[in-house]
Scaffold this motif. Structure first.
Motif, PDB file in Angstrom:
ATOM      1  N   ASP A  59     -14.161  17.026  -3.831  1.00  0.00           N
ATOM      2  CA  ASP A  59     -13.616  16.870  -2.488  1.00  0.00           C
ATOM      3  C   ASP A  59     -14.066  17.819  -1.414  1.00  0.00           C
ATOM      4  OD1 ASP A  59     -12.511  19.263  -3.679  1.00  0.00           O
ATOM      5  OD2 ASP A  59     -10.352  18.811  -2.916  1.00  0.00           O
ATOM      6  N   SER A  62     -14.651  16.442   1.876  1.00  0.00           N
ATOM      7  CA  SER A  62     -13.327  16.084   2.487  1.00  0.00           C
ATOM      8  C   SER A  62     -12.518  17.349   3.038  1.00  0.00           C
ATOM      9  CB  SER A  62     -12.415  15.485   1.400  1.00  0.00           C
ATOM     10  OG  SER A  62     -13.057  14.203   1.025  1.00  0.00           O
ATOM     11  N   ALA A 126     -17.488  11.847   2.360  1.00  0.00           N
ATOM     12  CA  ALA A 126     -16.524  12.212   1.797  1.00  0.00           C
ATOM     13  C   ALA A 126     -15.811  11.265   0.892  1.00  0.00           C
ATOM     14  CB  ALA A 126     -15.440  12.498   2.992  1.00  0.00           C
TER      15      ALA A 126
END
Length: 156
Positions: A59, A62, A126
Motif C-alpha cells: 500500500d 497508495s 496504486a
C-alpha cells in the motif's frame, strides 16, 4: 543543533538542499546503481517522495498518492487562489501583481503535470498493490514501478 551545523559544514550546504538536489544522485552512485532508497517523482520533478525499499509494503504507493501527492496538489491550488487574490487586490503594487501572475502560471503548469501524473501513473500503480520480494533485489523490483520512479541509468 551542533550536529546539524557540523554536517552542513561538511557537505557545504544545508541538509535540506542536499536531500532535495544531491542525495539521490549520490546514493545511486554509492550503491552502484542499485538504490535502496527509491525516488518517486513527477515528470518535471515538482513532486518527489523518497521511500526505503526495505520498508515498502503493497500500500506504499497508495500512501504516497493519498497522503502526500494529493495533499501537495491541494496546497498548490490554495497557493494559486491566494496569488489570484493578490492579482486582483487594489492594495497590491503593480510589481506584486506581476509577480503573482507569473507564479500563478507556474503553479497552473505544475498542477496540470501533477494531475496527469496521478491519473496516468500513480493511481493505476496504486490500484495494483504491487508486492516486492527483497530477495529478488533492486534490479528486478525497481522496474516494476515504471515511470513512477526516477530513472536510474544502467539499472536495466
Amino acid at each position: 543543533e551542533e550536529n546539524i551545523q557540523f554536517i552542513e559544514e561538511a557537505i557545504g550546504k544545508s541538509i535540506r538542499k542536499y536531500f532535495v538536489k544531491d542525495f539521490y544522485a549520490d546514493h545511486t552512485k554509492r550503491y552502484k546503481k542499485r538504490p535502496i532508497y527509491w525516488l518517486f517523482g513527477s515528470p518535471k520533478g515538482s513532486f518527489q517522495a523518497l521511500i526505503y525499499m526495505h520498508r515498502y509494503k503493497s500500500d506504499t504507493v497508495s500512501v504516497i498518492l493519498n497522503d502526500y501527492l494529493r495533499d501537495y496538489i491541494t496546497k498548490l491550488e490554495a497557493t494559486k487562489e491566494n496569488l489570484e487574490a493578490v492579482g486582483i487586490s487594489a492594495n497590491a503594487t503593480k510589481s506584486e501583481k506581476t509577480k503573482a501572475l507569473k507564479e500563478i502560471e507556474k503553479i497552473k503548469k505544475m498542477i496540470i503535470v501533477l494531475t496527469d501524473y496521478v491519473k496516468d501513473i500513480m493511481y493505476p500503480l496504486a490500484t495494483q498493490k504491487i508486492e516486492i520480494d527483497l530477495d529478488d533485489g533492486v534490479k528486478h523490483n525497481y522496474p516494476l514501478f515504471g515511470k513512477a520512479l526516477k530513472k536510474v541509468a544502467g539499472l536495466s
